[in-house]
Structures are given as C-alpha cells and as structure tokens.
Write a protein that holds these residues in place. Structure first.
Motif, mmCIF file in Angstrom:
data_model
loop_
_atom_site.group_PDB
_atom_site.id
_atom_site.type_symbol
_atom_site.label_atom_id
_atom_site.label_comp_id
_atom_site.label_asym_id
_atom_site.label_seq_id
_atom_site.Cartn_x
_atom_site.Cartn_y
_atom_site.Cartn_z
ATOM 1 N N ILE A 124 -6.066 5.533 -0.829
ATOM 2 C CA ILE A 124 -6.198 4.798 -2.087
ATOM 3 C C ILE A 124 -7.562 4.125 -2.139
ATOM 4 C CG2 ILE A 124 -5.256 2.918 -3.500
ATOM 5 C CD1 ILE A 124 -2.576 3.423 -1.965
ATOM 6 N N TYR A 125 -8.275 4.327 -3.231
ATOM 7 C CA TYR A 125 -9.566 3.688 -3.436
ATOM 8 C C TYR A 125 -9.398 2.227 -3.850
ATOM 9 C CZ TYR A 125 -12.847 7.548 -3.058
ATOM 10 O OH TYR A 125 -13.643 8.542 -2.573
ATOM 11 N N THR A 126 -10.434 1.431 -3.605
ATOM 12 C CA THR A 126 -10.495 0.047 -4.070
ATOM 13 C C THR A 126 -11.676 -0.116 -5.013
ATOM 14 O OG1 THR A 126 -9.506 -0.858 -2.042
ATOM 15 C CG2 THR A 126 -10.788 -2.362 -3.407
ATOM 16 N N LEU A 127 -11.407 -0.640 -6.191
ATOM 17 C CA LEU A 127 -12.451 -1.109 -7.099
ATOM 18 C C LEU A 127 -12.534 -2.616 -6.917
ATOM 19 C CD1 LEU A 127 -14.465 -1.008 -9.419
ATOM 20 C CD2 LEU A 127 -12.531 -0.892 -11.017
ATOM 21 N N ILE A 128 -13.626 -3.090 -6.320
ATOM 22 C CA ILE A 128 -13.774 -4.515 -6.020
ATOM 23 C C ILE A 128 -14.208 -5.243 -7.288
ATOM 24 C CG2 ILE A 128 -15.029 -6.220 -4.648
ATOM 25 C CD1 ILE A 128 -15.180 -4.179 -2.409
ATOM 26 N N ASP A 129 -13.388 -6.171 -7.729
ATOM 27 C CA ASP A 129 -13.508 -6.810 -9.042
ATOM 28 C C ASP A 129 -13.824 -8.293 -8.888
ATOM 29 O OD1 ASP A 129 -12.956 -7.878 -11.652
ATOM 30 O OD2 ASP A 129 -10.821 -8.037 -11.124
ATOM 31 N N PHE A 159 -0.412 6.345 -7.335
ATOM 32 C CA PHE A 159 -1.657 5.672 -7.695
ATOM 33 C C PHE A 159 -2.722 5.929 -6.630
ATOM 34 C CE2 PHE A 159 1.509 2.607 -9.669
ATOM 35 C CZ PHE A 159 1.389 3.154 -10.938
ATOM 36 N N ASN A 160 -3.950 6.085 -7.075
ATOM 37 C CA ASN A 160 -5.036 6.352 -6.125
ATOM 38 C C ASN A 160 -6.151 5.323 -6.189
ATOM 39 O OD1 ASN A 160 -6.168 7.085 -8.562
ATOM 40 N ND2 ASN A 160 -6.647 9.194 -7.981
ATOM 41 N N VAL A 161 -5.939 4.202 -6.909
ATOM 42 C CA VAL A 161 -6.936 3.138 -6.939
ATOM 43 C C VAL A 161 -6.243 1.799 -7.152
ATOM 44 C CG1 VAL A 161 -7.379 3.181 -9.442
ATOM 45 C CG2 VAL A 161 -9.190 2.449 -7.893
ATOM 46 N N VAL A 162 -6.798 0.759 -6.536
ATOM 47 C CA VAL A 162 -6.403 -0.627 -6.788
ATOM 48 C C VAL A 162 -7.646 -1.401 -7.187
ATOM 49 C CG1 VAL A 162 -5.596 -2.794 -5.751
ATOM 50 C CG2 VAL A 162 -4.392 -0.651 -5.277
ATOM 51 N N ARG A 163 -7.592 -2.035 -8.337
ATOM 52 C CA ARG A 163 -8.660 -2.957 -8.745
ATOM 53 C C ARG A 163 -8.338 -4.301 -8.095
ATOM 54 N NH1 ARG A 163 -9.436 -6.081 -13.905
ATOM 55 N NH2 ARG A 163 -11.674 -6.403 -14.238
ATOM 56 N N LEU A 164 -9.075 -4.586 -7.028
ATOM 57 C CA LEU A 164 -8.772 -5.713 -6.144
ATOM 58 C C LEU A 164 -9.684 -6.887 -6.468
ATOM 59 C CD1 LEU A 164 -7.191 -6.678 -3.584
ATOM 60 C CD2 LEU A 164 -9.134 -5.816 -2.251
ATOM 61 N N ALA A 169 0.827 -1.207 0.000
ATOM 62 C CA ALA A 169 0.000 0.000 0.000
ATOM 63 C C ALA A 169 0.862 1.257 0.000
ATOM 64 C CB ALA A 169 -0.937 -0.009 1.209
ATOM 65 N N SER A 170 1.924 1.263 0.792
ATOM 66 C CA SER A 170 2.809 2.414 0.855
ATOM 67 C C SER A 170 3.489 2.653 -0.485
ATOM 68 C CB SER A 170 3.854 2.204 1.948
ATOM 69 O OG SER A 170 4.799 3.245 1.953
ATOM 70 N N GLU A 171 3.959 1.574 -1.108
ATOM 71 C CA GLU A 171 4.629 1.718 -2.401
ATOM 72 C C GLU A 171 3.665 2.201 -3.475
ATOM 73 O OE1 GLU A 171 8.383 1.097 -4.578
ATOM 74 O OE2 GLU A 171 7.743 1.519 -2.543
ATOM 75 N N ILE A 172 2.441 1.701 -3.461
ATOM 76 C CA ILE A 172 1.425 2.137 -4.429
ATOM 77 C C ILE A 172 1.159 3.630 -4.262
ATOM 78 C CG2 ILE A 172 -1.039 1.944 -4.965
ATOM 79 C CD1 ILE A 172 -0.734 -1.089 -4.452
ATOM 80 N N LEU A 226 -6.757 -0.985 4.626
ATOM 81 C CA LEU A 226 -5.327 -0.687 4.548
ATOM 82 C C LEU A 226 -5.058 0.305 3.421
ATOM 83 C CD1 LEU A 226 -2.354 -1.223 5.296
ATOM 84 C CD2 LEU A 226 -2.428 -3.179 3.728
ATOM 85 N N LEU A 227 -5.621 0.054 2.263
ATOM 86 C CA LEU A 227 -5.458 0.973 1.141
ATOM 87 C C LEU A 227 -6.058 2.340 1.465
ATOM 88 C CD1 LEU A 227 -6.261 -1.492 -1.774
ATOM 89 C CD2 LEU A 227 -4.075 -0.329 -1.402
ATOM 90 N N GLY A 228 -7.233 2.341 2.087
ATOM 91 C CA GLY A 228 -7.864 3.599 2.458
ATOM 92 C C GLY A 228 -7.021 4.423 3.401
#
Length: 617
Positions: A227-232, A167-172, A159-162, A221-223
């Motif tokens: 960082i936003y999460t797009l739940i995929d 980056f402000n979103v992770v497609r998880l 999360a820290s590296e992202i 953790l991302l929040g």
C-alpha cells in the motif's frame, strides 16, 4: 477535512458540458453497469474465495504463505528501524527482490512518475490508478502511530484490513504543529512583528526526526502490505485556537486582532477576522518570522527523510488552502489563487496566469524558492500533489496556472455544498449530481490547460477527498464519476479519530472495528496497474459487474492488475477477455492480464455467479 461541511459556496445549478473520458485516443463509452461477458470470447471461471463473507464486509482469500511471510518480515524490519532517526534519507525496508516479486504478482512497485498527461506510472511503465482512504489524527501527538491501544493507533490490523478491501493508497496526515511545535506562543513579537522575513528560530531537528520516525513506521507498515502512502500536510482553519488544526501556535499572527470563535460549527471560523488575518500573514509572508520559509524548511526535512522510500506515492503540500478574500467575494478566487500559486513556486520561477499565460508577480516577501522547488531539491524522486483553494471542491473554477516543474499532480476534493453539516448526507440529490460532477469536469479541463515543457499534456490528477458520509447513493455517484474519467481517489475517512472538524458519519470503519455498509460501494473492482493506455473502466459495486478496456503497450512487460472484491463461498466470478490472457494471481484477489507483444485493444469483464452454475460465453 470534508470541505463541503464548511462554508463553501455552491456551484451554478446548470451542469457544464462534459467532455469525453480522458483517454489517449477517441473515448470509448464506459462499460454498461450490468455488462456480461464480452460477445465472442469464452467465459472463464474465476475462483472465488473459499471463506464465507462476514456481514457488511467482503470475504478475502488468505494470502499465500510466502507473501504473508514477506509482509511480516518487512513489518518487523520497519519496527526495528523506526528508532533510527537521522537527517539522511530513510529508504523503504522492502528489498529489491521483493519489489521484483511484487511487480509480477500484483503489487505496484515504486516510485511513481507523472511525465505529463492525466496518469501516474509505476517503475514498470504501467498506468497506476489509486483507490484508498484518508487517515489523519488531528490531536496531540498530531500523527498516527503503530502503537496498539491508543486513540492515535494505526497498526497491522488497519493495514491488513485496508489491503483486504482492495485499497492501494493511504493519504496519511502529518501536521506542522507536530513537526515544529516551537517554544513561542500566539502573536509573539519575535515572529509576528511586520517586516522583512528573517528566520523563526523555532525549528528543532531532533523533534522533527523523532516525529518522522513514527511516520516512517506507519509508511513501512503499509508498504509491507503493498500500500502506498500519500503524505499529507494537513490543516483546517489554520490552528486549533480557531477550532481546527495545523499550524503551531508560534505561527499564528492575527495582526493584533482578538480571537473570538463565531457561533455554530467550527467551520464558521473561516469567517472569523483573526483567523483570516493569520492566513493572510502566512500567504503574504509579511512578518519577521518568515512563516513560509519555516514551512518550506519543514517540508524539505520531510522530503529528505523519505526521498528513497519506495512506498511513498508523494507529498500533499497544503490541505484545503483558504483565505479571507475568497469568503468576502464569494466565487471570485482569482487573486488568491495567484497568491497560492506563488506559494507553490516562489518568486524566482513563478508560474503563469491561467488565462493570460503571462508570469505572475508574486508578493514581495515570498521566498525566492517556493515549496515545490524546495521539496524537489530535497527529493527529486516523488510526486508533488498540489491543491487548488478550498472553494473549488464546491464547483468554483481553479485559477492556478501552469507551473514549470516536473512530477506534479493536480489534487482536488469533491463535496456537494448542499450537505447536512453533521452527517454529510445530500440535501438535494438532483442538484448535488451537478455540483459533484462540476469539480471533476472542471479539473479535467484545467489539467489539460496547464501543459508545460516539463509535463506535456498537463499534470496528472487525483481526487484526494470525497465522502465523509453514510449516504450510499452519493458515494456510488462520485465513484462512478471517477470511473468515467479514469480518476483515482481516496475516501474521507478510514476512521473517525475524534475528528474536531468532522463527525462519526465520515468513518468507513465503525467504533466496533467493523466496516460500515458503505464498504460495498468503496471496496470495488478496479484496475490498479494497466500495461497500456486506459480507455474505459466501470464497476457496479451493487451488482459486482466490472468492465475494463485499454490499449496494450508492447514495451511494458509487467501484467495489468485488476482487483476483484471477494465473494461469498457460494459464488464465483465469471470473466471474459479479448486481446490478453487471464492469469489468476496468488496475491489476494488480483487478476493478472498478460497481453501479447503487439499493440491491441484489450477488453476484460467479470461478473459474479452462483458457484453451482457454469460460466457461459
């Protein structure tokens, strides 16, 4: 999964006419790649980071103490709450005071909205542009967890590296098999007997909630890093028996066909008759196990769980929908797209045919309420990212028409069909320039076409997959297309995660934990939040030159937020602005632009310069 590595037919060789960038007023040409300060405005010295750059990785200013303390505190709260599974919604652990601080210091507060038109908006009324990465674990336990030292680990280090890369979103990724593993096997008569759909009897709420508790740990953790999460809900080739992943074994109904994996790569199994039968029985919902009904129920459980979470951007409903018919008649996907649209809407309130604008007639066994209204009943707060079929990533038109629901995002992938099947490197660069731009151009026009009363001007849009390669010119080309159209994106993939449908070339972070050279292309300058209407944005990731133009909106009091990649200690940014005031945020390499109360065009540019030289106008 990088669709371009599968059997996706290529687009026509001739390039479509490219409309102007999707701005609300006359399009403004993008900032030239090596643009300097805007003439007539004073140049400003943007302080660069004070730490030297690591090789292949941008440097980063350390977070200010109070922001870092907040992040650590929130992460700790997430760990404490992760075991608290219940059927009630699980809100973000970030307190309201932190959200107010985030709004003024660069982080984008949620939830996001898509009222109509190409853009998503935050709760402050700013246009939000998302840049991020995909992170999907396709083996058991079918999810990433905040547990160090495991193949499926996703920890604060990630999360820290992202966040450091801008980056402000992770497609998880989440998988149906993880949420509802069930007890039955493939082709069970209790599920796969043809007939009127009833119920599968495979859902176990305790199992689903335990799975979601682990997902929430990662989301929170991302929040905590803004960082936003797009739940995929991810799948490829339906199930692991076809060398992919996604559906549980009990949901595999092959209509009596034996399973014979085809020679060669995993993606050849899209043509395998039993795999095509399994897809058919899902899309037409014509077995007693009510496959779509079960899938929708699982999604309702997910949505109910996250309905109040501020750091969920939305839900990606079905990754790369596929069917046998689109491979039997390459290039003719109209019939399947109608079936897919019915899956999204259900029979009670079907969408419209994209061409005739008449209501569709859905398969008779489809649920009355499709996956979209099912989710929106459980969670009216978050965006729904719907995908066209898998062939559209290679230049085939999308025939999904207007659907009568709010908060929709047309969510697509972009891969050149002429790629090395292992490394993803382009085999014909001149042709891939056309094949990769076609999906962007086509989705832009289709998005405008699909205007509804719920979303005047059509749904928002987002490119949730591209890349899966170390081919730097290819990545630079696609991200430039996205800039031209003011389009957000997420790169495939953050790490390799032993991807059964990919290769090590897809990873942004190598197995030694260090970013690959492509980080210089993907960690680029961009406007995360814009206090008005974007007109143009262009970053040259190789030279570091960035330009932004937007029309300010007086009703939006929050600042525009621009991420600038860190520089070596020997360099700094020189920036210039007209129509706004530059404020250098205390929040890690963000620049804030504060405009006056009147509506005007704001122009901002920044370029790196040696620290020993003065910035000049």
């Amino acid at each position: 999964m990088p669709a371009g590595l599968g059997p996706v037919p290529g687009a026509p060789a001739t390039e479509s006419a490219v409309p102007g960038a999707p701005a609300r007023e006359s399009p403004v040409p993008g900032t030239p790649a090596r643009e300097g300060p805007v003439p007539g405005t004073p140049a400003r010295e943007s302080p660069g980071p004070g730490t030297p750059a690591r090789e292949g990785h941008p440097t980063r200013r350390p977070l200010v103490g109070h922001v870092l303390s907040l992040a650590l505190a929130v992460a700790a709260l997430g760990l404490l709450c992760a075991a608290c599974g219940s059927s009630s919604s699980q809100s973000s652990t970030l307190p309201a005071a932190a959200l107010r601080h985030a709004a003024s210091d660069g982080m984008v507060p949620g939830p996001l909205k898509a009222p109509g038109g190409p853009f998503m908006y935050d709760s402050a009324g700013r246009v939000v542009i998302l840049h991020g990465v995909n992170a999907v674990y396709k083996h058991a336990p079918y999810e990433l967890m905040d547990i160090p030292g495991k193949p499926f680990s996703f920890t604060a280090t990630d999360a820290s590296e992202i966040e450091k890369l801008g980056f402000n979103v992770v497609r998880l990724g989440i998988l149906w098999e993880g949420l509802e593993p069930g007890t039955l096997g493939i082709n069970s008569p209790q599920i796969c007997t043809p007939g009127t759909p009833k119920r599968s009897g495979q859902f176990n709420e305790k199992v689903a909630l335990a799975y979601l508790a682990q997902v929430k740990r990662v989301v929170d953790l991302l929040g905590s890093y803004g960082i936003y999460t797009l739940i995929d809900m991810h799948q490829d080739v339906y199930n692991q028996v076809f060398r992919g992943e996604g559906a549980p074994a009990w949901a595999v109904c092959t209509s009596g066909l034996a399973i014979h994996n085809l020679p060669g790569r995993w993606s050849n199994d899209y043509y395998e008759p039993a795999a095509q039968a399994a897809y058919h029985n899902f899309w037409y919902n014509d077995v007693v196990g009510n496959l779509q009904g079960a899938y929708d129920k699982v999604w309702a459980t997910v949505a109910s769980y996250f309905r109040d979470n501020q750091w969920v951007a939305g839900y990606d409903l079905f990754n790369e929908p596929s069917a046998g018919s689109i491979y039997k008649h390459l290039g003719d996907n109209t019939s399947f797209d109608h079936v897919l649209e019915c899956f999204y809407t259900g029979r009670a309130h079907p969408g419209l045919d994209a061409s005739t604008r008449k209501p569709l007639t859905c398969p008779k066994d489809d649920p009355e309420e499709g996956v979209i209204p099912t989710i929106q009943r459980a969670d009216p707060n978050h965006l729904l990212f719907y995908e066209p079929d898998i062939t559209t990533s290679g230049g085939i038109p999308n025939h999904i028409g207007p659907m009568p629901y709010p908060n929709l995002v047309l969510n697509f992938h972009d891969y050149c069909a002429l790629r090395n099947p292992v490394t993803g490197a382009t085999l014909d660069e001149s042709l891939c320039k056309v094949l990769e731009k076609d999906p962007v151009v086509d989705r832009h026009s289709e998005r405008e076409r699909d205007t509804t009363a719920e979303q005047p001007g059509g749904p928002a849009w987002f490119m949730s997959e591209f890349g899966a390669t170390n081919d730097l010119p290819d990545l630079e080309r696609i991200t430039a297309f996205a800039d031209e159209y003011l389009l957000g994106w997420s790169y495939w993939s953050w790490k390799y995660y032993d991807d059964p449908t990919g290769s090590t070339a897809e990873a942004l972070i190598a197995s030694n934990g260090k970013p690959k050279p492509k980080v210089k292309i993907l960690s680029q300058a961009y406007a995360e939040a814009i206090a008005g209407t974007p007109l143009s944005m262009r970053d040259d990731p190789l030279s570091g030159v960035f330009g932004l133009r937007y029309r300010s909106k007086p009703s939006v009091s929050a600042p525009t937020v621009v991420y600038l990649p860190p520089l070596p200690s020997s360099e700094r940014y020189c920036d210039s602005v007209s129509g706004a005031t530059v404020v250098h945020s205390t929040y890690s390499n963000r620049v804030l632009l504060e405009s006056t109360g009147s509506s005007r065009v704001v122009t901002f540019s920044a370029h790196p310069q040696k620290a020993s030289k003065a910035c000049t106008a």
